[in-house]
Design a protein around this motif. Structure first.
Motif, PDB file in Angstrom:
ATOM      1  N   SER A  20       0.916  -1.068  -0.110  1.00 40.70           N
ATOM      2  CA  SER A  20       0.025  -0.232   0.030  1.00 40.70           C
ATOM      3  C   SER A  20       0.787   1.184   0.103  1.00 40.70           C
ATOM      4  N   GLY A  21       0.221   2.491  -0.531  1.00 45.17           N
ATOM      5  CA  GLY A  21       1.172   3.506  -0.583  1.00 45.17           C
ATOM      6  C   GLY A  21       1.781   4.105  -1.792  1.00 45.17           C
ATOM      7  N   LEU A  22       1.462   3.008  -2.741  1.00 39.30           N
ATOM      8  CA  LEU A  22       2.220   3.368  -4.212  1.00 39.30           C
ATOM      9  C   LEU A  22       1.150   4.563  -4.390  1.00 39.30           C
ATOM     10  N   PRO A  23       1.671   5.608  -5.341  1.00 40.53           N
ATOM     11  CA  PRO A  23       1.009   6.667  -6.175  1.00 40.53           C
ATOM     12  C   PRO A  23       0.283   5.847  -7.278  1.00 40.53           C
ATOM     13  N   ALA A  24      -0.552   6.656  -7.606  1.00 40.72           N
ATOM     14  CA  ALA A  24      -1.525   6.301  -8.775  1.00 40.72           C
ATOM     15  C   ALA A  24      -0.584   6.414 -10.301  1.00 40.72           C
ATOM     16  N   GLY A  25      -0.846   5.652 -11.104  1.00 39.24           N
ATOM     17  CA  GLY A  25      -0.159   5.985 -12.508  1.00 39.24           C
ATOM     18  C   GLY A  25       1.077   5.431 -12.824  1.00 39.24           C
ATOM     19  N   VAL A  26       1.400   4.429 -11.816  1.00 31.89           N
ATOM     20  CA  VAL A  26       2.685   3.829 -12.214  1.00 31.89           C
ATOM     21  C   VAL A  26       2.456   2.548 -13.040  1.00 31.89           C
ATOM     22  N   ASP A  27       3.098   2.539 -13.999  1.00 34.42           N
ATOM     23  CA  ASP A  27       3.169   1.301 -14.903  1.00 34.42           C
ATOM     24  C   ASP A  27       3.675  -0.035 -14.235  1.00 34.42           C
ATOM     25  N   VAL A  28       2.841  -1.136 -14.347  1.00 36.13           N
ATOM     26  CA  VAL A  28       3.031  -2.464 -13.508  1.00 36.13           C
ATOM     27  C   VAL A  28       3.079  -3.483 -14.697  1.00 36.13           C
ATOM     28  N   ASP A  29       4.156  -3.909 -15.091  1.00 41.97           N
ATOM     29  CA  ASP A  29       4.595  -4.733 -16.199  1.00 41.97           C
ATOM     30  C   ASP A  29       4.522  -6.230 -15.434  1.00 41.97           C
ATOM     31  N   GLN A  30       3.528  -7.137 -15.767  1.00 47.08           N
ATOM     32  CA  GLN A  30       3.374  -8.307 -15.301  1.00 47.08           C
ATOM     33  C   GLN A  30       4.603  -9.182 -15.485  1.00 47.08           C
ATOM     34  N   GLU A  31       5.126  -9.156 -16.719  1.00 50.27           N
ATOM     35  CA  GLU A  31       6.203  -9.996 -17.082  1.00 50.27           C
ATOM     36  C   GLU A  31       7.541  -9.508 -16.363  1.00 50.27           C
ATOM     37  N   PHE A  32       7.706  -8.407 -15.951  1.00 53.05           N
ATOM     38  CA  PHE A  32       8.828  -7.830 -15.055  1.00 53.05           C
ATOM     39  C   PHE A  32       8.551  -8.493 -13.848  1.00 53.05           C
ATOM     40  N   ILE A  33       7.520  -8.332 -13.083  1.00 51.28           N
ATOM     41  CA  ILE A  33       7.525  -9.190 -11.979  1.00 51.28           C
ATOM     42  C   ILE A  33       7.755 -10.516 -12.035  1.00 51.28           C
ATOM     43  N   ASP A  34       7.250 -11.369 -12.948  1.00 48.98           N
ATOM     44  CA  ASP A  34       7.451 -12.863 -13.260  1.00 48.98           C
ATOM     45  C   ASP A  34       8.975 -12.981 -13.235  1.00 48.98           C
ATOM     46  N   LEU A 367       9.207   8.513  -1.434  1.00 46.36           N
ATOM     47  CA  LEU A 367       7.976   9.125  -1.487  1.00 46.36           C
ATOM     48  C   LEU A 367       7.751   9.801   0.046  1.00 46.36           C
ATOM     49  N   GLU A 368       8.396   9.425   1.039  1.00 46.51           N
ATOM     50  CA  GLU A 368       8.434  10.277   2.374  1.00 46.51           C
ATOM     51  C   GLU A 368       8.960  11.740   2.035  1.00 46.51           C
ATOM     52  N   LYS A 369       9.975  11.879   1.047  1.00 40.65           N
ATOM     53  CA  LYS A 369      10.593  13.027   0.853  1.00 40.65           C
ATOM     54  C   LYS A 369       9.885  13.878  -0.069  1.00 40.65           C
ATOM     55  N   PHE A 370       9.422  13.506  -1.192  1.00 40.64           N
ATOM     56  CA  PHE A 370       8.946  14.067  -2.367  1.00 40.64           C
ATOM     57  C   PHE A 370       7.253  13.964  -2.389  1.00 40.64           C
ATOM     58  N   GLY A 371       6.798  13.198  -1.797  1.00 39.32           N
ATOM     59  CA  GLY A 371       5.296  12.827  -1.573  1.00 39.32           C
ATOM     60  C   GLY A 371       4.537  12.640  -3.258  1.00 39.32           C
ATOM     61  N   GLY A 372       3.310  12.969  -3.436  1.00 41.72           N
ATOM     62  CA  GLY A 372       2.691  12.831  -4.684  1.00 41.72           C
ATOM     63  C   GLY A 372       1.450  11.605  -4.683  1.00 41.72           C
ATOM     64  N   ASP A 373       0.248  12.050  -4.779  1.00 42.52           N
ATOM     65  CA  ASP A 373      -0.692  10.906  -5.008  1.00 42.52           C
ATOM     66  C   ASP A 373      -0.540  10.302  -6.031  1.00 42.52           C
ATOM     67  N   SER A 374       0.042  10.736  -7.196  1.00 44.42           N
ATOM     68  CA  SER A 374      -0.006  10.435  -8.580  1.00 44.42           C
ATOM     69  C   SER A 374       1.697  10.330  -8.940  1.00 44.42           C
ATOM     70  N   LEU A 375       1.947   9.418  -9.956  1.00 44.75           N
ATOM     71  CA  LEU A 375       3.376   9.430 -10.480  1.00 44.75           C
ATOM     72  C   LEU A 375       3.761  10.714 -10.968  1.00 44.75           C
TER      73      LEU A 375
END
Length: 392
Positions: A20-34, A367-375
């Protein structure tokens, strides 16, 4: 704040990672995770379990149309071996006669301490959660943190610098370290072929003698800006946070930042990184420089703009095919330690798991230093800071 947790047992139905806590708009690549999960499974000296599992993250929430949406992300990684354990470790009462007790604790493992703490008659349930299989879920979570950091120009990779007594005898460059991730056949994750051959011989010796072997891996944060972490409070120092993150991994018994170990036996003039200043040229920007990077990119608990370098010292796996002496839980009689199917060497895999922990810890501080609800908001804040650093 970026937070994560894991759930699941080694031979349970699945592992769960909750981020939890990731901002919105980050690309999530399923192949990269796998691919990250695949990397964790590789390495010379791995055991039979890795021939059973084909780890893949099933994303249950928090990602839609390939991007984060700002809500918690849940991922499930199936344990294929579960089908062999459904009657042994049922959620319901089941048949107690089918329980596979770990009747004698293994020296070096959590078996005895865990059984005493939780008042278990044997170490089966301790093994199931204390197992390094849990790090699979951490790698999946860390893959998300890496995908957050990538648009900021921050990259993280690892390599192995020692297995047993065989050690890499030269400095590794960032291109060499990062290139290891693209190899389709992973031996021991060393950048130097001759050094890797010596490491392989160490694993072969341990295998022939029914033993196990440890080593040292190195994680590098490339592109880390100056100013992450602080000296203001003891628990906000970057080096302390990274050390705790890496030390939390199973079998890691020591953590080193930069050349911390050899620095303890050296003179100050031999250790501290002389500071210079480079004027802009050929597209580069003006910046303070270090003659070397013995500090591992951290001074006073703050990143200084050089690559951040963290080493983890991994003890040998506790399960031996030639078991050490132990005592039975039930009768207290002398016996041999229990044997569970296990690996001989996991140093490369531990490096991948450490990458994940370093990425999660560093991403939290970013994230603590720069903040942001979106990427987009995060990048705007981050780029403004980078301009401030360049104009200093």
């Amino acid at each position: 704040m970026l937070r994560f947790s894991t759930a699941g047992e080694s031979h349970g139905e699945s592992l769960i990672a909750l981020v939890s806590g990731l901002p919105a708009g980050v690309d999530v690549d399923q192949e990269f995770i796998d691919r990250e999960l695949w990397r964790r499974q590789q390495g010379y000296g791995r055991g039979g379990r890795m021939r059973i599992e084909r780890d893949s993250a099933h994303i249950l929430s928090g990602v839609r149309h390939g991007k984060t949406i700002g809500s918690p992300i849940a991922m499930e990684i199936e344990n294929r071996d579960w089908k062999n354990w459904t009657e042994v470790l049922p959620v319901s009462t089941g048949d107690p006669a089918k329980h596979k007790a770990v009747a004698s604790p293994r020296p070096g493992h959590a078996d005895l301490a865990g059984a005493l703490k939780y008042d278990f008659p044997d170490a089966r349930y301790v093994l199931e959660r204390a197992s390094a299989r849990e790090s699979t879920a951490r790698v999946a979570a860390g893959a998300l943190a890496k995908q957050l950091l990538a648009p900021l120009g921050i990259d993280i990779a690892s390599h192995v610098i020692r297995v047993g007594r065989a050690e890499l005898d030269r400095e590794a460059t960032w291109p060499e370290i990062s290139a290891l991730r693209n190899k389709e056949e992973v031996l021991l994750g060393c950048v130097d072929e001759a050094s890797e051959s010596r490491m392989k011989a160490e694993v072969d010796l341990a295998l022939r003698t029914g033993d196990s072997i440890g080593g040292v891996f190195e994680v590098v944060i490339h592109g880390a800006p100056a100013g992450i972490g602080t000296y203001a409070n003891w628990d906000e120092r970057l080096d302390g946070i990274l050390a705790q993150a890496v030390m939390s991994l199973q079998a890691v018994k020591a953590v080193e930042i930069g050349r911390g170990v050899t620095a303890a036996e050296s003179l100050g003039s031999e250790v501290h990184d002389a500071i210079g200043y480079a004027e802009a040229q050929n597209g580069s920007h003006t910046r303070f420089t270090r003659e070397r990077n013995n500090a591992g990119g951290i001074e006073g608990g703050i990143s200084n703009g050089e690559d951040v370098v963290v080493r983890g010292y991994l003890k040998p796996i506790s399960t031996l095919r030639r078991p050490l002496a132990s005592v039975r839980f039930d009768t207290r009689e002398e016996t041999k330690a229990a044997y569970e199917r296990s690996d001989v060497c996991v140093v490369p895999a531990a490096g991948v798991a450490a990458e994940a922990m370093v990425a999660l810890a560093f991403a939290r501080l970013v994230l603590e230093k720069f903040g942001g609800d979106s990427l987009r908001e995060l990048k705007r804040n981050y780029e403004n800071y980078i301009e401030q650093i360049r104009a200093y």
